[in-house]
Design an enzyme around this catalytic site. Sequence first.
Site, mmCIF file in Angstrom:
data_model
loop_
_atom_site.group_PDB
_atom_site.id
_atom_site.type_symbol
_atom_site.label_atom_id
_atom_site.label_comp_id
_atom_site.label_asym_id
_atom_site.label_seq_id
_atom_site.Cartn_x
_atom_site.Cartn_y
_atom_site.Cartn_z
ATOM 1 N N ASN A 1 -92.235 -3.259 -63.366
ATOM 2 C CA ASN A 1 -92.582 -1.915 -62.960
ATOM 3 C C ASN A 1 -92.914 -0.730 -63.947
ATOM 4 O OD1 ASN A 1 -92.361 -0.948 -60.306
ATOM 5 N ND2 ASN A 1 -90.358 -0.029 -60.803
ATOM 6 N N GLU B 1 -84.144 -4.585 -56.605
ATOM 7 C CA GLU B 1 -84.968 -5.928 -56.623
ATOM 8 C C GLU B 1 -84.154 -6.940 -56.302
ATOM 9 O OE1 GLU B 1 -83.716 -5.123 -61.115
ATOM 10 O OE2 GLU B 1 -84.286 -4.052 -59.422
ATOM 11 N N HIS C 1 -94.858 1.814 -60.303
ATOM 12 C CA HIS C 1 -93.780 1.682 -59.161
ATOM 13 C C HIS C 1 -94.830 1.100 -57.880
ATOM 14 C CE1 HIS C 1 -90.615 3.318 -60.931
ATOM 15 N NE2 HIS C 1 -91.344 4.472 -61.606
#
Length: 389
Positions: free
Chosen positions: A266, A300, A271
């Site tokens: 990320n 996640e 993002h």
Amino acid sequence: MRIIKVLLPLLLLAVFSIYLRINYESLPVAVGSAMQFLPFLLAALALLFTVYFNQGRLLHLSVLLLLLFIALGQAWLEPTVHLTVVGVLLPLLILLLMLLPEQGVTTGRAFAVHAVVLISLAFMWWLTDHEPAWLNDYLMHDWLPVRYFDWTAVPQTVWMSGILVFLCLLMLLALRQDVITTAGLGVVIVTMLLLHEQMHEISRVVFTSAAFLLLLFSVLQLSWRMAYLDELTGLPGRRALREKLRGLMGIYTIAMVDVDHFKKFNDRYGHDTGDEVLRMVAAKLKQVPGGGSAFRYGGEEFTLVFPGKGIDDAKPYAEAVRETIANSAFVINRQSGGKKPSSKNKTAQITVSVGLADSITNASTDATLKQADKALYKAKKRGRNRVSV
């Protein structure tokens, strides 16, 4: 198919309303008398719920349908110019509302949409009040042989507008497959039915009530989706997971799934790319075999639930979905994030770690969930991209 699912409420209400219309005369007198007030009751509920759940487009549909119902009931729409103006422009206004993105009810952009609706209604009123000469040249003109429309008093231009909007909404529904477009399609159909049967009180009551029921169902379904479905991935969220766990009995297995090195990924690619990873993983988990159900736990992390299966039975399915994710090449478009835009897209391997626990060795769903979480961390410590128990 999802499109059948979103169309099902409209189809069921259509069958029910037609059946009720045919058998209306056989209803008890008291029920028939009470039915006269049903559209107003349903309209009040629709307006209340659409405002409460901040659904601007459904609010506008409710207002337009209520105004049409009242106008026809009070004979405000004359069979010629008034009916033609409303019949041509109202479906087009509904199509415009369906094309606009949802802006809510009280935001700044929502007031801009409110203004568009008010201006459109004011324009319709002005046309019916002043009756400019071009109305007869265009809206009242017979474009096709009159014999094709001898079954209706509604002018040809009204039917052309309604059919055009109907086809456009069908195409829009095929693309979006959402309940709001279905509601818009239903209101357009009812609008044309009301204009065709304008002076028939029973038809007005039955078809308008059916349309308001469709609007109520749509706003309630949207509120359910907001409460139970994760907006990013489309999977059921933690609240839905809790209800699923509450209903489990006997043997079951819970799998906790975590995307490996997601924070580093990320931070490196941005993002937006991270969100695409979560969507990809969610799509693969949703297809897990063995009767498993996928949920987004948070961040996640995801959860798989296998009712009726112990660890030994569920592990091959967890392994299968882990391998599917690992073998699926994820294409990175760094123009949406990261340090530098890339002229070429590149691929990256996305992997997940999975921890399993079942009800055979745990006394409750909470204990099973905690045990699965411990097994997940065991999988991570052993090198990730594996299933541990």
